[in-house]
Every structure is written in structure tokens, then in C-alpha cells.
Write a protein that holds these residues in place. Structure first.
Motif, PDB file in Angstrom:
ATOM      1  N   ASN A  68       0.828  -1.194   0.000  1.00  0.00           N
ATOM      2  CA  ASN A  68       0.000   0.000   0.000  1.00  0.00           C
ATOM      3  C   ASN A  68       0.870   1.255   0.000  1.00  0.00           C
ATOM      4  O   ASN A  68       1.527   1.557   1.000  1.00  0.00           O
ATOM      5  CB  ASN A  68      -0.915  -0.004   1.231  1.00  0.00           C
ATOM      6  CG  ASN A  68      -2.044   1.003   1.115  1.00  0.00           C
ATOM      7  OD1 ASN A  68      -1.912   2.017   0.444  1.00  0.00           O
ATOM      8  ND2 ASN A  68      -3.149   0.718   1.765  1.00  0.00           N
ATOM      9  N   TYR A  70      -0.041   4.280   0.184  1.00  0.00           N
ATOM     10  CA  TYR A  70      -0.580   5.331   1.046  1.00  0.00           C
ATOM     11  C   TYR A  70       0.042   5.308   2.436  1.00  0.00           C
ATOM     12  O   TYR A  70       0.108   6.336   3.114  1.00  0.00           O
ATOM     13  CB  TYR A  70      -2.099   5.203   1.157  1.00  0.00           C
ATOM     14  CG  TYR A  70      -2.816   5.160  -0.177  1.00  0.00           C
ATOM     15  CD1 TYR A  70      -2.337   5.878  -1.266  1.00  0.00           C
ATOM     16  CD2 TYR A  70      -3.966   4.400  -0.356  1.00  0.00           C
ATOM     17  CE1 TYR A  70      -2.978   5.830  -2.496  1.00  0.00           C
ATOM     18  CE2 TYR A  70      -4.614   4.358  -1.576  1.00  0.00           C
ATOM     19  CZ  TYR A  70      -4.121   5.069  -2.645  1.00  0.00           C
ATOM     20  OH  TYR A  70      -4.747   5.026  -3.862  1.00  0.00           O
ATOM     21  N   PRO A  83      -6.056   3.565   7.584  1.00  0.00           N
ATOM     22  CA  PRO A  83      -6.422   2.186   7.263  1.00  0.00           C
ATOM     23  C   PRO A  83      -7.260   1.580   8.377  1.00  0.00           C
ATOM     24  O   PRO A  83      -7.183   2.003   9.533  1.00  0.00           O
ATOM     25  CB  PRO A  83      -5.066   1.485   7.148  1.00  0.00           C
ATOM     26  CG  PRO A  83      -4.158   2.286   8.012  1.00  0.00           C
ATOM     27  CD  PRO A  83      -4.621   3.707   7.886  1.00  0.00           C
ATOM     28  N   SER A  89      -4.065  -3.036   4.345  1.00  0.00           N
ATOM     29  CA  SER A  89      -4.385  -3.778   3.123  1.00  0.00           C
ATOM     30  C   SER A  89      -5.876  -4.063   2.958  1.00  0.00           C
ATOM     31  O   SER A  89      -6.299  -4.528   1.906  1.00  0.00           O
ATOM     32  CB  SER A  89      -3.620  -5.101   3.107  1.00  0.00           C
ATOM     33  OG  SER A  89      -3.943  -5.868   4.248  1.00  0.00           O
ATOM     34  N   GLU A  91      -9.497  -2.499   2.752  1.00  0.00           N
ATOM     35  CA  GLU A  91     -10.213  -1.232   2.615  1.00  0.00           C
ATOM     36  C   GLU A  91     -11.622  -1.359   3.185  1.00  0.00           C
ATOM     37  O   GLU A  91     -12.256  -2.407   3.099  1.00  0.00           O
ATOM     38  CB  GLU A  91     -10.292  -0.821   1.146  1.00  0.00           C
ATOM     39  CG  GLU A  91     -10.968  -1.855   0.260  1.00  0.00           C
ATOM     40  CD  GLU A  91     -11.300  -1.317  -1.119  1.00  0.00           C
ATOM     41  OE1 GLU A  91     -11.451  -0.101  -1.250  1.00  0.00           O
ATOM     42  OE2 GLU A  91     -11.426  -2.119  -2.042  1.00  0.00           O
ATOM     43  N   ASP A  96     -11.319   5.240  -1.717  1.00  0.00           N
ATOM     44  CA  ASP A  96      -9.969   5.278  -1.172  1.00  0.00           C
ATOM     45  C   ASP A  96     -10.009   5.988   0.176  1.00  0.00           C
ATOM     46  O   ASP A  96     -10.411   7.149   0.252  1.00  0.00           O
ATOM     47  CB  ASP A  96      -9.031   6.047  -2.119  1.00  0.00           C
ATOM     48  CG  ASP A  96      -8.790   5.293  -3.413  1.00  0.00           C
ATOM     49  OD1 ASP A  96      -8.774   4.061  -3.356  1.00  0.00           O
ATOM     50  OD2 ASP A  96      -8.620   5.934  -4.462  1.00  0.00           O
ATOM     51  N   TYR A 112      -4.433   6.595  -7.818  1.00  0.00           N
ATOM     52  CA  TYR A 112      -3.433   5.552  -8.067  1.00  0.00           C
ATOM     53  C   TYR A 112      -2.977   5.571  -9.519  1.00  0.00           C
ATOM     54  O   TYR A 112      -3.780   5.423 -10.442  1.00  0.00           O
ATOM     55  CB  TYR A 112      -4.086   4.220  -7.729  1.00  0.00           C
ATOM     56  CG  TYR A 112      -3.183   3.028  -7.562  1.00  0.00           C
ATOM     57  CD1 TYR A 112      -2.683   2.676  -6.320  1.00  0.00           C
ATOM     58  CD2 TYR A 112      -2.866   2.208  -8.632  1.00  0.00           C
ATOM     59  CE1 TYR A 112      -1.901   1.546  -6.141  1.00  0.00           C
ATOM     60  CE2 TYR A 112      -2.084   1.079  -8.473  1.00  0.00           C
ATOM     61  CZ  TYR A 112      -1.602   0.755  -7.218  1.00  0.00           C
ATOM     62  OH  TYR A 112      -0.832  -0.367  -7.054  1.00  0.00           O
ATOM     63  N   LEU A 128      -4.561  -1.966  -5.229  1.00  0.00           N
ATOM     64  CA  LEU A 128      -3.280  -2.187  -4.546  1.00  0.00           C
ATOM     65  C   LEU A 128      -2.592  -3.385  -5.198  1.00  0.00           C
ATOM     66  O   LEU A 128      -2.294  -4.384  -4.559  1.00  0.00           O
ATOM     67  CB  LEU A 128      -3.507  -2.446  -3.047  1.00  0.00           C
ATOM     68  CG  LEU A 128      -4.215  -1.339  -2.266  1.00  0.00           C
ATOM     69  CD1 LEU A 128      -4.484  -1.789  -0.839  1.00  0.00           C
ATOM     70  CD2 LEU A 128      -3.398  -0.053  -2.268  1.00  0.00           C
TER      71      LEU A 128
END
Length: 435
Positions: A68, A70, A83, A89, A91, A96, A112, A128
């Protein structure tokens, strides 16, 4: 970060004035190794609003899931990534869970990008699909975007562009293995062939499994990637990549405002672990999950006919199949339903540009972007089910519509350069959107 340093310095100065002391002069003779930098040094000749996170940043700031980007850029000012679990990992929904400069991304837009290609087709899978071991650096764009980066359905909050780690010139193997709580296990292996004449290639495989940190449910992810590079001379280079990603996981329960305000009682609240016995009850963990298989092909072709001219062509293709299962509740429990949002779509396009350097003071770029993808958004096929006697009973369609491709076309031009101590970049993009 700099503001915090100033405040600390001022506070220290006040203490020294009140209690004067003497210290020896400090002399630093060591030279900073560029490989140790967390952020790459900016190129003063480019007026780009870009923050580059190096390999050091990725290896240090990424979580043990290592998939990830982010989690890495979350350490940049004005970026907030939250997260739902420690791996970063899983979601919470098809959006997002990231905010940049106070804004969140919604709808079909996505932040992304891979090698400056807008491969995100949110909602859907493959958000991802790169293992961080296969990424050489991450470019974060927030605020101003140059015309060749302002691609995709939306640039509302910026872009996160991942640069693929190209095949190594030396034969080598990279292996990593991680274990953790809640049954976490991740394996990764990458093999680089080294340069053979004008060709070099790599292949990687990874697996990830993890139980949810609260409630029942798990995650399983499989990823395979291959890269091929052809460079017969300094004037031409072509890179080709293929990615296959499979991701299946259960979602977490979303607390409402009242529950989130009372975490002492609701911190561990999640979906029920046993099938409901009451008709209309849809609060069951195995009815809230997602499963996607994604296949992606990318190419990055560069040609330099002269030292002043550069031509680039970047075609891409992505196919995504799977769906979301989620509970939909109503004030009248008899109207509660479980929704199966089926997704089977693809996208393809290309970004091409020609750049000419007249001088350090004047560079010009002209390009064209073409992008075509099937929905979503908006949703086109959602099936609904009733909960009866602990089983799901088909209850027709919630949504059923026929949609053609979305088509975006955008020619663009840019002029940039460096005059004395002033760097400038001026661009224009004309975008047409058809659905």
C-alpha cells in the motif's frame, strides 16, 4: 516538519538565555549517502509540484503487508491515511480511505497511477496491485498538476504515481518473509535475470493471508508480476510489464456516529459471526466481503532521435472482474437486503508525448491522452437478496442498466524552463468526455 523544527529551536534559545552555558563547536565531516535519503532531492530545473519518496522511504515507512503506497505518503504534510487495520491492506469500502489537502476521493476517480498511467478503475479491484518491493520510488502530487500528470477521471485531491523498479543489470534474487499477529503471513520472491545482450527481465510472486483484527473474516491475496526491458542503444528503450492480482477479503463493520462516540462499548463491534435466525437480519460477516481478479498490461516506450528530442508512448490495459457483497439496512427491517454488486469491466488507453529542448530556458512538450473504460461508475448491475431462515433468497435486481464505454480524449501542451533563478511551467489541456 519545518514548522515543528522552528518551534523547538525557539524554545531551546529561551532556555539558553535564562541559563547561559558554553558548548564545543560541532563540525560534521561525513557526506550523506544518497541511498539513505527518505525524500529525493528536488530538481531545481523543474517547476514540478512533486514529492519523491525513495526506496529508503518505502522500506522504512511501509507496513508489513508492503502493498500500500498510502502508508508511505501518509508521512507527508496534509496527507491523512486511516487504514482499518494495521496492515493497511483491507479497505472499508470501494472509496480510497485517503485525504490529501483536506479532500477525499469519491466516485470513479482514483489517485493511483503506475509509471504515470491512470490504471485506477475505482470502484473495483486492483487498487493495490503492486508489491512495494517492485517499486523504485513514489511520486506524490498535490495541488498543481502538470498537464501530463493530470490524467484519470479526477485529479481532485492529487495523484500518487508509482515508478516500477526496472529489471536489474545483474542477476539477483530477492526474498522476504513476514509473520505477525492475527495469522498474518506474507511471502515474496523476485528473480532478476540480469542483462543478456540488450534484454533484461524479472518475475515476482507474492502471497498474503491475514485474519481480521476483530470479528470473523480473513484476507487472501495472490500477486504475480513480470517485467521485460529492451535497450539496444542509448536512443531507444522499451519496457513491458504484466500484473496478475487476486484479492479476497471480508470487510469491517462501519460504526455510526453514536457508536464511534462511545468506543468504550463499541470498539470491538463487528458483523455477527453466526448466521441470523431472524428474517430480515442482514448483520452477518460472510455477507459483507469483496473478491476481485485483475489483469494489467503496461508498456513504457522511449525514443530519443536527437539529444534535444524525446518521444514517449505509454499504452496500458486493465481487466477487472469480481464484486462487492454488502448489507443494506432500513428503518423498516423487513426492507433490509444484502446486495451483490457484480463488476466485470475493462479499461485501456495510451499517453504519448513529444518533447523538444530549445535551451535550458525553453522546453516544449506536446502530447495526447486517450482513455476508454466501462462503468463503474455509476453501478450497472446489483442483485438484492432477502434474509430468510438464515439463508439468502433472491429478490430481483436493485440496479440493472446497460452502459457503453466512457471515453476521454485530451491533447495537451506545456512550456517550461529555467531563467536565472526562476523556474516556470505553463500548460494547457483540452479534455473531452463522452459516455
Amino acid at each position: 516538519m519545518s514548522k515543528k523544527s522552528v518551534i523547538i529551536s525557539l524554545a531551546a534559545s529561551g532556555i539558553l538565555l535564562a541559563n547561559p552555558i558554553s558548548i564545543e563547536k560541532i563540525i560534521v565531516n561525513d557526506i550523506q549517502d544518497s541511498d539513505a535519503l527518505y525524500l529525493a532531492e528536488s530538481n531545481s530545473s523543474e517547476a514540478k509540484n512533486r514529492q519523491i519518496f525513495t526506496t529508503k522511504s518505502i522500506s522504512t515507512l511501509s507496513t508489513h503487508a508492503n502493498m500500500n503506497p498510502y502508508t508511505v505518503i501518509a508521512f507527508s504534510p496534509s496527507v491523512n491515511f486511516t487504514p482499518v487495520d494495521s496492515t493497511g491492506s483491507n479497505e472499508p469500502s470501494y472509496h480510497d480511505p485517503i485525504h490529501i489537502r483536506g479532500k477525499s476521493q469519491s466516485g470513479p476517480g482514483g489517485v493511483y497511477m503506475i509509471n504515470s498511467m491512470p490504471t485506477s478503475s475505482n470502484p473495483g479491484g486492483g487498487k493495490l496491485m503492486l508489491d512495494m518491493e517492485n517499486v523504485s520510488s513514489i511520486d506524490l502530487y498535490k495541488g498543481y498538476l502538470s498537464v501530463d500528470k493530470n490524467l484519470g477521471f479526477s485529479s481532485l485531491i492529487g495523484k500518487v504515481d508509482m515508478n516500477i523498479l526496472q529489471p536489474s543489470n545483474k542477476m539477483q534474487t530477492t526474498i522476504s518473509q513476514s509473520f505477525g499477529s492475527d495469522g498474518f503471513a506474507r511471502s515474496f520472491i523476485r528473480f532478476d535475470s540480469g542483462k543478456i545482450d540488450d534484454i533484461s527481465l524479472f518475475g515476482s510472486l507474492s502471497t498474503l493471508s491475514n485474519e481480521k483484527t476483530k470479528g470473523d473474516g480473513e484476507q487472501k491475496r495472490y500477486n504475480g508480476m513480470a517485467g521485460f526491458s529492451y535497450e539496444p542503444n542509448q536512443s531507444f528503450k522499451a519496457d513491458f510489464y504484466a500484473i496478475k492480482n487476486s484479492d479476497e477479503h471480508h470487510n469491517y463493520y462501519n460504526l455510526n456516529y453514536a457508536q464511534a462516540s462511545d468506543l468504550g462499548n463499541f470498539f470491538n463491534k463487528d458483523f455477527a459471526t453466526t448466521k441470523p435466525t431472524t428474517n430480515g437480519d442482514v448483520n452477518y460477516y460472510d455477507w459483507n466481503k469483496q473478491d476481485f481478479d485483475t489483469t494489467t498490461f503496461l508498456a513504457d516506450i522511449l525514443f530519443r532521435p536527437t539529444n534535444s528530442d524525446t518521444i514517449t508512448i505509454k499504452p496500458y490495459y486493465k481487466q477487472d472482474e469480481g464484486g462487492y457483497w454488502f448489507s443494506k439496512t432500513n428503518s423498516d427491517s423487513s426492507k433490509n437486503r444484502v446486495i451483490n454488486w457484480e463488476i466485470d469491466h475493462d479499461l485501456f488507453g495510451a499517453v504519448s508525448s513529444y518533447e523538444h529542448k530549445f535551451s535550458q530556458e525553453l522546453k516544449s512538450k506536446i502530447g495526447y491522452w486517450y482513455h476508454k473504460q466501462l462503468p463503474p461508475g455509476p453501478p450497472s448491475e446489483q442483485t438484492k437478496y432477502k434474509s430468510q431462515n438464515g439463508s439468502l433468497v433472491y429478490d430481483g435486481y436493485a440496479i440493472l442498466s446497460k452502459n457503453d464505454y466512457h471515453v476521454i480524449q485530451a491533447p495537451f501542451v506545456e512550456v517550461s524552463g529555467e531563467v536565472d533563478k526562476i523556474n516556470y511551467s505553463v500548460g494547457a489541456q483540452y479534455q473531452t468526455f463522452k459516455l
